[in-house]
Design an enzyme around this catalytic site. Structure first.
Site, PDB file in Angstrom:
ATOM      1  N   HIS A 157     -15.707 -91.042 -41.216  1.00 45.55           N
ATOM      2  CA  HIS A 157     -15.637 -92.504 -41.383  1.00 45.55           C
ATOM      3  C   HIS A 157     -15.321 -93.206 -40.055  1.00 45.55           C
ATOM      4  O   HIS A 157     -14.784 -94.301 -40.058  1.00 45.55           O
ATOM      5  CB  HIS A 157     -14.579 -92.906 -42.427  1.00 45.55           C
ATOM      6  CG  HIS A 157     -14.652 -92.113 -43.695  1.00 45.55           C
ATOM      7  ND1 HIS A 157     -15.394 -92.498 -44.790  1.00 45.55           N
ATOM      8  CD2 HIS A 157     -14.100 -90.921 -44.029  1.00 45.55           C
ATOM      9  CE1 HIS A 157     -15.279 -91.594 -45.752  1.00 45.55           C
ATOM     10  NE2 HIS A 157     -14.506 -90.620 -45.311  1.00 45.55           N
ATOM     11  N   SER A 278     -24.848-105.601 -15.119  1.00 46.81           N
ATOM     12  CA  SER A 278     -25.162-106.916 -15.667  1.00 46.81           C
ATOM     13  C   SER A 278     -25.386-107.870 -14.511  1.00 46.81           C
ATOM     14  O   SER A 278     -24.712-107.778 -13.487  1.00 46.81           O
ATOM     15  CB  SER A 278     -23.989-107.395 -16.525  1.00 46.81           C
ATOM     16  OG  SER A 278     -23.995-108.808 -16.614  1.00 46.81           O
ATOM     17  N   LYS A 284     -19.619-104.693 -15.393  1.00 48.32           N
ATOM     18  CA  LYS A 284     -20.247-103.953 -16.494  1.00 48.32           C
ATOM     19  C   LYS A 284     -20.959-102.686 -16.055  1.00 48.32           C
ATOM     20  O   LYS A 284     -21.570-102.620 -15.007  1.00 48.32           O
ATOM     21  CB  LYS A 284     -21.272-104.862 -17.191  1.00 48.32           C
ATOM     22  CG  LYS A 284     -20.645-106.055 -17.871  1.00 48.32           C
ATOM     23  CD  LYS A 284     -20.132-105.714 -19.247  1.00 48.32           C
ATOM     24  CE  LYS A 284     -21.273-105.500 -20.155  1.00 48.32           C
ATOM     25  NZ  LYS A 284     -21.207-105.916 -21.473  1.00 48.32           N
ATOM     26  N   GLU A 291     -28.923 -96.892 -25.531  1.00 50.40           N
ATOM     27  CA  GLU A 291     -29.284 -97.936 -26.503  1.00 50.40           C
ATOM     28  C   GLU A 291     -30.777 -97.895 -26.805  1.00 50.40           C
ATOM     29  O   GLU A 291     -31.204 -98.077 -27.952  1.00 50.40           O
ATOM     30  CB  GLU A 291     -28.910 -99.317 -25.963  1.00 50.40           C
ATOM     31  CG  GLU A 291     -27.405 -99.504 -25.812  1.00 50.40           C
ATOM     32  CD  GLU A 291     -27.106-100.735 -24.963  1.00 50.40           C
ATOM     33  OE1 GLU A 291     -27.132-101.835 -25.513  1.00 50.40           O
ATOM     34  OE2 GLU A 291     -26.864-100.579 -23.755  1.00 50.40           O
TER      35      GLU A 291
END
Ligand code: ARG
Length: 461
Positions: A157, A278, A284, A291
């Site tokens: 979970h 970024s 970043k 992704e």
């Protein structure tokens, strides 16, 4: 002007809209090599069986060789008016060798031709994917061996559950990829039959030898039913299903990498080679490749669903709908390939932060099961009762805001008087993982053994 390859009974040429919807040359040109290989096998067989003369067969085969050179040399002009790769090649062959080119299509139709080309193409693609999958397995197994004792939290979970080792976690993916390879191999074995010689749908009256072309094209045997040979696309569906499942596995790992690389988790660092920045936020480090592996899974699943939908309503034998089998398949196989390359690079370079993972492994009372197991083993409590006692101990630790191993013995005996200080021997995370020695469990010696076993199987041991 009517189509020069099939326009005999037509007075008018096709409407531009027909040409636009009908032409497949923009995408099926990618199996030019398979088309030429199939044609050369076909014409050699025709000559061996006295259906065309040896001279014509030689001229055709050599001419096809020239066409191949032109395509690979970039001098071939593809024409939409000629619809597809088959007609483009045959038409150019006629320009090169003259009327003898017209004998190539004896005892053959584009229906069995395209089925043959596509099988050959997908078979090659599956072989290449298998190699890439094995490469990713090796990268994971190597990392797993290095980190066979690196402790991290195991989750259910997405809540801390029990400590595991990073190596154990990575080996879970090696197992999945092993099954993915098995699915591709199964699909390859089933697809490896020759449709060539089924002709349009019913077979042919010419004395062809389908076993000979099967052999020449490395197929195990000819397909037994000519209707099935030109209609079947389950070979692609199976490969797409295997690709969709493999992509799903990559997507799960990608998702974990996205989570692990957040500053909040900080479990893993990707190399600069697999991280983007970024344009506005200088701090970043974004895991774009992970992704995209996750995101591209949608296309692969889409290709499977798309083709299932195309095929499900088709009567036997060939219908032009079947031309829709290609673009999605090419895209799916290309996509899986680029995802495998990216994932292999990410895995090879990634470095876990063992301190952070170890700390996280101890948080959230992750060794509570070890405490319950100790109560069962040492105090002979039934597991359900041990579970309850442990729950009360966890609640006590939680009230005090401390880890289980930081509780005093009095706190423990207040809940279960028979507990002794021996219990502290099982409460650390290293002790917990070391104790999980059951077959397939997370204990470091297990992990080392399995990682080594895989590396050996993969030829890296
Ligand atoms: N381009 C076609 C395809 O990909 C080749 C087969 C065409 N056959 C036909 N009878 N029109 O399916």
């Amino acid at each position: 002007m009517s189509n020069k390859m099939w326009g005999g009974r037509f007075a008018e040429g096709p409407d531009a809209a027909l040409e636009a919807i009908n032409a497949s040359i923009d995408f099926d040109r990618r199996f030019y090599a398979q088309d030429i290989r199939g044609s050369q096998a076909h014409v050699a067989m025709l000559a061996d069986n006295g259906i065309v003369s040896k001279d014509d067969a030689r001229a055709i085969s050599e001419g096809l060789g020239k066409v191949l050179d032109e395509i690979e040399g970039g001098t071939f002009t593809f024409s939409r008016a000629l619809e597809d790769i088959h007609l483009n090649i045959e038409s150019r062959l006629a320009e090169i060798i003259g009327p003898a080119a017209g004998r190539l299509h004896t005892a053959r139709s584009r229906n069995d031709q395209v089925a043959t080309d596509f099988r050959l193409y997908v078979r090659d693609a599956v072989d290449a994917l298998d190699e890439q999958l094995a490469g990713l397995q090796a990268a994971l197994a190597e990392k797993a061996l290095t980190h066979s004792a690196t402790v991290m939290p195991g989750f259910t979970h997405l809540q801390s559950a029990q400590p595991v080792t990073f190596g154990h976690h990575l080996l879970a993916y090696v197992e999945m990829l092993g099954r993915d390879r098995g699915r591709f191999t199964d699909a390859r074995n089933r697809m490896n039959e020759n449709p060539l010689g089924a002709a349009a749908l019913a077979g042919t009256g010419f004395p062809i030898d389908r076993f000979a072309t099967a052999k020449a094209l490395d197929f195990a045997r000819p397909m037994a039913n000519s209707l099935d040979a030109v209609s079947a696309r389950d070979f692609v569906l199976e490969v797409l299903a295997a690709a969709a499942i493999a992509s799903t596995h990559l997507s799960r790992l990608a998702e974990e990498i996205v989570i692990w690389t957040t500053p909040q988790f900080g479990f893993v660092k990707l190399s600069d080679k697999f991280t983007t920045g970024s344009s506005i936020m200088p701090q970043k480090r974004n895991p774009d490749a992970a992704e995209l592996v996750r995101g591209k899974t949608g296309r692969v699943i889409g290709a499977l669903v798309g083709l299932l939908t195309v095929i499900k309503g088709l009567p036997l034998a060939y219908s032009k709908d079947m031309q829709e089998d290609k673009e999605g398949t090419f895209d799916a196989l290309d996509t899986l390939s680029v995802c495998l390359a990216a994932m292999t690079g990410m895995v090879r370079d990634m470095e876990p932060n063992s301190k952070v993972m170890r700390k996280a492994a101890g948080a959230g009372y992750a060794t509570a099961t070890d405490l319950a197991d100790w109560l069962v083993r040492e105090l002979k409590l039934p597991f359900r009762e041990a579970h309850h006692v442990t729950g009360r101990i966890v609640a006590r630790a939680s009230e005090q805001g401390i880890a289980l191993e930081k509780l005093r013995l009095e706190d423990l005996t207040a809940i279960e008087p028979k507990i002794t200080d021996q219990v502290f021997s099982v409460l650390g995370v290293e002790k917990s993982v070391r104790s999980r020695t059951s077959y397939g469990g997370t204990a470091p010696p297990n992990v080392r053994k399995q990682a080594r076993g895989w590396l050996k199987k993969l030829g890296k041991g």
